[in-house]
Design an enzyme around this catalytic site. Structure first.
Site, PDB file in Angstrom:
ATOM      1  N   ASP A  24       0.729  -1.332   0.100  1.00 58.90           N
ATOM      2  CA  ASP A  24      -0.003   0.191   0.230  1.00 58.90           C
ATOM      3  C   ASP A  24       0.871   1.332  -0.043  1.00 58.90           C
ATOM      4  O   ASP A  24       0.465   2.355   0.509  1.00 58.90           O
ATOM      5  CB  ASP A  24      -1.029  -0.073   1.155  1.00 58.90           C
ATOM      6  N   LYS A  27       2.654   2.032  -5.132  1.00 56.29           N
ATOM      7  CA  LYS A  27       3.268   1.478  -6.320  1.00 56.29           C
ATOM      8  C   LYS A  27       2.765   1.950  -7.522  1.00 56.29           C
ATOM      9  O   LYS A  27       3.382   1.970  -8.474  1.00 56.29           O
ATOM     10  CB  LYS A  27       3.522   0.202  -5.983  1.00 56.29           C
ATOM     11  N   GLY A  51      -4.268  -4.347  -4.691  1.00 50.32           N
ATOM     12  CA  GLY A  51      -4.847  -3.532  -5.503  1.00 50.32           C
ATOM     13  C   GLY A  51      -3.773  -2.186  -5.626  1.00 50.32           C
ATOM     14  O   GLY A  51      -3.268  -1.706  -4.763  1.00 50.32           O
ATOM     15  N   HIS A  52      -3.695  -1.719  -6.855  1.00 51.87           N
ATOM     16  CA  HIS A  52      -2.943  -0.574  -7.318  1.00 51.87           C
ATOM     17  C   HIS A  52      -3.833   0.651  -7.596  1.00 51.87           C
ATOM     18  O   HIS A  52      -4.731   0.339  -8.888  1.00 51.87           O
ATOM     19  CB  HIS A  52      -1.875  -0.746  -8.262  1.00 51.87           C
TER      20      HIS A  52
END
Length: 447
Positions: A24, A27, A51-52
């Site tokens: 988190d 990235k 998740g990005h």
């Protein structure tokens, strides 16, 4: 195709971008910003538990399986063999991107050697996490861990096998017979219907088929032809199965070493490693967290930083920057560069505590204990740096940052052993400081 020659490897323009903390770190934005410099972005580990989030011109994109390079026209996006693929989740994500006008067809590729997540993986993980008396890891219950367990037990299903209907049917029937019996005996779980599962996944396989290639061959071909590849990490170093805070970790190799095993590109072709770290620290789920803030200051950081999981929505635990952990992460990964995100979240603080060591059993050390009990018993030793009490949001030049903010960043650089190359001063793609020496280093990789 011939293997990549020694000369081509020496000239390869490649970089690994990974999380230096517990994930988190932002990235997604960093990969998105840097992807314009690369021919391809390759994801090498994890699944749709990662998740990005990328914000561009006010539009928010949340990517789970698909690499962030998909948002850059002309940049190939590759899901490597080290990823575990949920075909249904993948197709949903593809559909959302198409609806947003993002080109995926002919630009997105899935490894034929990636492992497949099936419904019984989710059943086993959810039941295990919910079982009385079991140690809770804080997983997303999306089947990631059990899929990796099957991979290592040599009983998993790969994407290439998903495309073979006869093999798929046989595999699902055998696996359901085994998994249903285990889940019922251990957890009292209702059985899954193998016939229904086969129909659903056989149909999904035909939609996945156009994306499937030998991605190792694809990536090595790009490098052999003078192209460039960025390897996109998932989760963070302290969640790595070998080097993280075990057992409160993920099930894959989140560190730089995973880039080679998870894509089929040899380690001698990797040019540099870039660690992404927040200006503070967060963690989702269970596990030790030496610098966690348990009072209102932690709540304020969470609110100002909007610290909620992109995939799960879970509130993140917040803490002060931990230099020993960051230094350990840089050593494990061989990180040459740091990218610092969410600097603007600290703008209102008068002073900022930074952990520079630990008190363990009456002695001071900067060594990370390998065991959970050791980490949980540490007392952080803090130094306090002066805050800047000015907005840094949207600043795009390092010299325009308040002097105290510059010193905060330089302190991280001096103490962690890696140079700062970028600073994020907001969620949007344009709210970024790119230091000239970092840009020059990226341009000269392999030169």
């Amino acid at each position: 195709m011939e293997a990549v020659s020694r000369q081509a490897r020496m000239q390869a323009k490649t970089a690994v971008v990974l999380g230096a903390q517990w994930g988190d770190e932002g990235k997604g934005k960093i990969v998105d910003v840097l992807s314009e410099r690369f021919s391809a972005v390759a994801r090498y580990a994890g699944g749709h538990n990662a998740g990005h989030t990328v914000v561009h011109q006010g539009q928010r994109f949340i990517l789970q399986l698909i690499p962030c390079g998909v948002l850059r026209p002309g940049c190939k996006s590759v899901i490597g063999n080290g990823v575990v693929l949920d075909p249904i989740a993948f197709l949903k994500e593809v559909a959302k991107l198409r609806d947003l006008g993002i080109g995926v067809d002919g630009n997105l590729f899935v490894s034929n050697r990636a492992q497949v997540i099936l419904p019984y993986h989710r059943m086993i993980e959810l039941a295990a996490e919910s079982a009385p008396g079991r140690k809770k890891i804080g997983t997303t219950s999306r089947g990631i861990g059990p899929a990796y367990e099957d991979k290592m037990a040599r009983s998993g299903l790969r994407v290439v096998d998903l495309l073979n209907q006869k093999l798929l049917k046989t595999h699902i029937e055998a696996a359901c017979a085994e998994k249903n019996a285990i889940a019922h005996a251990l957890f009292g779980t209702d059985p899954l219907d193998p016939a229904k599962m086969y129909d659903e996944y056989a149909a999904a396989a035909e939609q996945v088929r156009p994306f499937v290639v030998d991605t190792g061959r694809l990536l090595n071909g790009i490098l052999a032809e003078g192209g460039s590849v960025m390897f996109e990490g998932a989760q963070g170093t302290l969640l790595d199965i070998d080097h993280g805070t075990y057992p409160f970790v993920t099930s894959s190799s989140a560190t730089a070493g995973g880039a080679a095993t998870g894509t089929g590109v040899g380690p001698t072709a990797i040019g540099t490693v870039i660690g992404v770290t927040k200006a503070y620290v967060t963690r989702v789920g269970e596990g030790p967290f030496p610098t966690e803030i348990l009072d209102s200051a932690g709540d304020a950081l969470r609110a100002r930083g909007q610290e909620y999981g992109a995939v799960t929505g879970r509130p993140r635990r917040c803490g002060w920057l931990d230099i020993p952990l960051l230094r350990y992460s840089n050593h494990v990964n061989g990180a040459e560069w740091l990218v610092v995100t969410k600097l603007d979240v600290l703008d209102e603080l008068v002073e900022i505590p930074v952990c520079v060591g630990y008190q363990i059993g009456g002695r001071t050390t900067d060594e990370i204990p390998a065991d959970v009990a050791g980490l949980e018993s540490t007392q952080p030793v803090y130094t306090r740096l002066k805050g800047w009490r000015q907005s840094t949001e949207g600043i795009r030049e390092f010299d325009r940052l308040p002097p105290a903010a510059q010193e905060y960043l330089r302190f991280q650089e001096r103490e962690s052993g890696a140079r700062i190359g970028m600073v994020s001063t907001g969620p949007d793609r344009e709210q970024t400081i790119l230091l000239p020496e970092f840009a020059a280093a990226l341009d000269s990789l392999g030169a």
